[in-house]
Design an enzyme around this catalytic site. Sequence first.
Site, short mmCIF file in Angstrom:
data_model
loop_
_atom_site.label_atom_id
_atom_site.label_comp_id
_atom_site.label_asym_id
_atom_site.label_seq_id
_atom_site.Cartn_x
_atom_site.Cartn_y
_atom_site.Cartn_z
N TYR A 1 -0.44 7.38 2.94
CA TYR A 1 0.16 6.59 4.02
C TYR A 1 1.68 6.56 3.88
CZ TYR A 1 -4.68 5.65 5.00
OH TYR A 1 -6.01 5.83 5.29
N HIS B 1 0.85 -1.20 0.00
CA HIS B 1 0.00 0.00 0.00
C HIS B 1 0.88 1.25 0.00
CE1 HIS B 1 -3.21 2.65 0.43
NE2 HIS B 1 -3.80 2.22 1.54
C1 LIG Z 1 -14.92 1.78 3.15
C2 LIG Z 1 -13.65 2.03 2.36
C3 LIG Z 1 -12.44 1.59 2.86
C4 LIG Z 1 -11.26 1.76 2.11
N1 LIG Z 1 -10.08 1.24 2.58
C5 LIG Z 1 -9.00 1.21 1.79
C6 LIG Z 1 -7.85 0.48 2.16
O1 LIG Z 1 -7.77 -0.19 3.20
N2 LIG Z 1 -6.78 0.49 1.30
C7 LIG Z 1 -6.80 1.20 0.13
O2 LIG Z 1 -5.82 1.19 -0.61
N3 LIG Z 1 -7.90 1.88 -0.25
C8 LIG Z 1 -9.00 1.88 0.53
N4 LIG Z 1 -10.14 2.51 0.10
C9 LIG Z 1 -10.18 3.11 -1.24
C10 LIG Z 1 -10.75 2.11 -2.25
O3 LIG Z 1 -9.85 1.02 -2.47
C11 LIG Z 1 -11.02 2.79 -3.59
O4 LIG Z 1 -9.84 3.40 -4.03
C12 LIG Z 1 -12.12 3.85 -3.49
O5 LIG Z 1 -13.27 3.33 -2.86
C13 LIG Z 1 -12.50 4.37 -4.88
O6 LIG Z 1 -12.97 3.31 -5.69
P1 LIG Z 1 -14.56 3.17 -6.00
O7 LIG Z 1 -14.97 4.44 -6.67
O8 LIG Z 1 -14.67 1.97 -6.90
O9 LIG Z 1 -15.26 2.99 -4.68
C14 LIG Z 1 -11.32 2.40 0.85
C15 LIG Z 1 -12.54 2.87 0.37
C16 LIG Z 1 -13.70 2.68 1.10
C17 LIG Z 1 -15.01 3.15 0.52
#
Ligand SMILES: Cc1cc2nc3c(=O)[nH]c(=O)nc-3n(C[C@H](O)[C@H](O)[C@H](O)COP(=O)(O)O)c2cc1C
Length: 372
Positions: A183, A178
Amino acid sequence: MNNDQPLLQAYDLNGLTMPNRMVMAPMTRSRAINDKDAPTEDLHSLYYTQRASAGLIITEGSQVSKEAVGYINTAGIYNKEQVEGWKNVTKHVHEQGGRIFIQLWHCGRISHPDFHNGELPLAPSAINPHEKSFTPDGFKDTVTPKAMTQEDIDRTQQDFVNAAKNAVEAGFDGVEIHSSNGYLFHQFFANYSNNRTDKYGGSIENKARFFFETLDKVKEVIPEDKIGVRFNPSLHGTFGMKVDKETIPTFDYIIEKLNDYNLAYIHLSEPFTDVSDVQYAVSEIAKHYRPIYKGTLMINTGFNQEKGNKVIKDGDADLVSFGKLYVSNPDLVERYQKNVPVSDWDEETFYVPGKKGYTDYEAKAREAEIKI
Ligand SMILES: Cc1cc2nc3c(=O)[nH]c(=O)nc-3n(C[C@H](O)[C@H](O)[C@H](O)COP(=O)(O)O)c2cc1C
């Protein structure tokens, strides 16, 4: 059935056959509510197994050490109980025919002393991101972190190595580092969080050094073609990050250099916010990086069936990861196969305890419910 959709075509991920190009994006869900921060069978194993028809699952960010933590109830991958918990997850996902990588996470300065017995969180430099940290006592302001010494750097890199070893033992098909979203690695890449004057700061090459050294060590314990890495180059105004004139050249350098590796993939995010007016930001990440990176490119943020099919058809990405859609549609692949409308997610239950909003979303496009 319209199975000629680009998203539904198989993909060879360095010998790992993905039946489709749809990836479940890593998502923190804060359900590891036990003394050891370990994933559980009734929650985590079921949740991931319900989503096993994805071409690939990437787990929630999992801290590589106690020091790496930044949020409550997140699962880790550094102690025995965590490895056992993840073994159970991978066993069930594999039995259901799925593939799963674990995301290795260090929050760096996006953390709080409450997680570290009052000690300061680690970061490249002592610069407060002025964000909020989600602690056991609710949201608190972040603090000025401790600038990492060489000893801190060496120990942290070893934590990633140990975590990768644990991931292999737990039966994962690979790991994702990551290096995104503000981060620890991202904090090294950015002037906004890194003003070091040693070999880890200053030039672009120096700011990328902590990442490449870690990658080189991790690939000693897991083949590099089982390692993915994640970047969010135009992250701006959130997670303590801002774009400046060196930001995109830094990511250009890193991603170009990754052509020398045979990684599983690079996982890129389109900007989280509108950056069309932000000086030096790139608005179209896939289009910018596709010509630069020769290996597998996974794209994320804001994709749905139509946009996902288009980005692959246009040749701008090989794989598409879906975040929020995977929260509420465990059967996202089958929905796209059968053109069944998707269900909306409930933000209120993203990070709360228990199965509500986690394992209780209906798989409408599936004949039988998945049980473990
Ligand atoms: C509830 C939630 C938790 C997330 N936790 C992480 C995470 O642990 N690691 C990470 O790289 N991105 C995390 N993200 C970002 C998602 O991987 C993704 O980049 C973001 O939701 C945008 O994609 P989407 O439009 O398909 O939702 C999180 C997003 C959400 C909504």
